[in-house]
Design a protein around this motif. Structure first.
Motif, short mmCIF file in Angstrom:
data_model
loop_
_atom_site.label_atom_id
_atom_site.label_comp_id
_atom_site.label_asym_id
_atom_site.label_seq_id
_atom_site.Cartn_x
_atom_site.Cartn_y
_atom_site.Cartn_z
N VAL A 171 27.11 -2.79 -33.81
CA VAL A 171 26.30 -4.17 -33.95
C VAL A 171 26.97 -5.03 -34.96
CG1 VAL A 171 24.07 -4.82 -34.69
CG2 VAL A 171 24.35 -2.68 -33.34
N MET A 172 26.94 -6.21 -34.95
CA MET A 172 27.52 -7.29 -35.69
C MET A 172 26.46 -8.06 -36.03
SD MET A 172 30.92 -7.30 -36.50
CE MET A 172 31.63 -9.09 -36.45
N LEU A 173 26.14 -8.18 -37.50
CA LEU A 173 24.92 -9.06 -38.10
C LEU A 173 25.70 -10.42 -38.62
CD1 LEU A 173 23.20 -6.30 -40.08
CD2 LEU A 173 22.75 -7.11 -37.77
N PHE A 174 25.31 -11.53 -38.54
CA PHE A 174 25.94 -12.75 -39.02
C PHE A 174 24.70 -13.60 -39.72
CE2 PHE A 174 30.07 -13.03 -36.51
CZ PHE A 174 29.93 -12.17 -35.98
N ASP A 175 24.92 -13.83 -40.77
CA ASP A 175 23.90 -14.61 -41.63
C ASP A 175 24.28 -16.18 -41.70
OD1 ASP A 175 21.71 -15.35 -43.13
OD2 ASP A 175 22.07 -14.14 -44.79
N GLU A 176 23.99 -17.02 -40.80
CA GLU A 176 24.36 -18.56 -40.90
C GLU A 176 25.68 -18.71 -41.19
OE1 GLU A 176 21.77 -21.30 -42.60
OE2 GLU A 176 20.05 -19.91 -43.28
N PRO A 177 26.55 -18.11 -39.94
CA PRO A 177 28.04 -17.86 -40.56
C PRO A 177 28.69 -19.20 -40.50
CG PRO A 177 27.62 -17.49 -38.08
CD PRO A 177 26.09 -17.55 -38.85
N VAL B 4 30.92 -16.79 -29.66
CA VAL B 4 30.61 -16.80 -28.12
C VAL B 4 31.58 -15.99 -27.46
CG1 VAL B 4 30.75 -18.30 -25.86
CG2 VAL B 4 29.58 -19.22 -28.17
N ASP B 5 32.84 -15.84 -27.74
CA ASP B 5 33.60 -15.05 -27.01
C ASP B 5 33.19 -13.51 -27.31
OD1 ASP B 5 35.36 -16.99 -25.79
OD2 ASP B 5 37.16 -16.64 -27.45
N LEU B 6 32.94 -13.37 -28.48
CA LEU B 6 32.36 -11.78 -28.52
C LEU B 6 31.16 -11.52 -28.05
CD1 LEU B 6 32.35 -11.45 -32.60
CD2 LEU B 6 34.08 -10.34 -31.04
N ALA B 7 30.43 -12.51 -27.75
CA ALA B 7 29.15 -12.33 -27.16
C ALA B 7 29.47 -12.00 -25.49
CB ALA B 7 28.17 -13.41 -27.09
N LYS B 8 30.30 -12.65 -24.96
CA LYS B 8 31.01 -12.66 -23.62
C LYS B 8 31.54 -11.25 -23.38
CE LYS B 8 31.54 -17.43 -22.48
NZ LYS B 8 32.77 -18.59 -22.71
N ALA B 9 32.01 -10.79 -24.53
CA ALA B 9 32.73 -9.44 -24.25
C ALA B 9 31.69 -8.27 -24.64
CB ALA B 9 33.97 -9.36 -25.60
N GLY B 10 30.57 -8.64 -24.78
CA GLY B 10 29.44 -7.48 -24.73
C GLY B 10 29.10 -6.94 -26.13
N GLN B 11 29.60 -7.79 -27.18
CA GLN B 11 29.42 -7.12 -28.48
C GLN B 11 27.68 -7.29 -28.93
OE1 GLN B 11 31.61 -6.09 -31.30
NE2 GLN B 11 29.47 -5.42 -31.89
#
Ligand SMILES: Nc1ncnc2c1ncn2[C@@H]1O[C@H](COP(=O)(O)OP(=O)(O)O)[C@@H](O)[C@H]1O
Ligand SMILES: [Mg+2]
Length: 227
Positions: A160-166, A183-190
């Protein structure tokens, strides 16, 4: 992959999180939205054990956090599986970009220098910074530094990756570069949880949107329903 049940946390007697319940599935991207002070950062910090809480349960990437102080063993195990990217990059200033990315794999995962290095170079290429491996963080733009911070978190191969207002410290051009990477990470299923004020980004990337208000979940739903 993520389950938060009745999470309650107080600061100086005031509830900062007040019975928060939510879930995130593997491969899903949860956008956490809501006004400043609503508890978004605190919730994210509870998800990776940076803060403890008084009531409720957090289950994330196979780890379970309960009220009260977390043991060192629990936190160490959690940190391998849950990566976090902060507003202010937090790179180590005296280390090169490459060494920032290889540090945790070498010290925590006990990767060899060669393993850590080849994986880091792959990740730096992935975030568009393959030619910056030898540079010091201070010589990079904010957007580049944030992309290094993302590569550094990915180097642990977190579940899991957490991003705080990156992107809140970045100008629009740099924001776009960083959001493209996410967005690329999201598409890769992260699997990710992203605190954001950017509804355009949330519409593109989020599978689920949770809106906090005064420490409670005000609404939650799909991006189409919510935004
Ligand atoms: N270190 C702290 N000490 C005391 N109160 C804090 C601290 N950090 C945050 N708060 C308070 O907790 C509440 C939630 O803060 P935060 O989680 O940072 O919200 P958000 O990220 O949504 O802006 C706010 O009322 C804030 O003032
Ligand atoms: Mg915040």
């Amino acid at each position: 992959m993520i389950k938060v049940e009745s999470l309650t946390k107080h600061r100086s007697g005031t509830p900062v999180l007040d019975g928060v319940t939510l879930a995130g599935e593997a491969g899903g991207v949860t956008a956490l939205v809501g006004p400043s002070g609503s508890g978004k950062s605190t919730l994210l910090r509870c998800l990776n054990g940076l803060e403890c809480f008084e009531r409720g349960v957090v289950s994330i990437a196979g780890h379970r956090l309960t009220p009260g102080p977390h043991s060192g063993g629990v936190l160490e195990a959690l940190r391998r599986d849950v990566g976090m990217v902060f507003q202010q990059f937090n790179l180590v200033p005296h280390l090169s970009v490459l060494d920032n990315v290889t540090l945790a794999p070498r010290t925590v995962l006990k990767n060899t220098v060669a393993e850590a290095r080849s994986r880091a170079i792959e990740l730096l290429d992935r975030v568009g910074l393959g030619s910056f491996a030898a540079a010091r963080p201070a010589t990079l733009s904010g957007g580049q530094q944030q992309r290094v911070a993302i590569a550094r978190a990915l180097a642990m191969q977190p579940q899991v990756m957490l991003f705080d207002e990156p992107t809140s410290a970045l100008d629009p051009t740099m924001t776009a570069e960083v959001l493209e990477v996410i967005v690329d990470l999201a598409k890769a299923g992260q699997t990710m949880v992203v605190v954001t004020h950017d509804h355009g980004f949330a519409k593109r990337a989020a599978t689920w949107v949770v809106e906090l208000a005064a420490g409670k979940v005000a609404r939650q739903g799909t991006a189409a329903e919510m935004l």
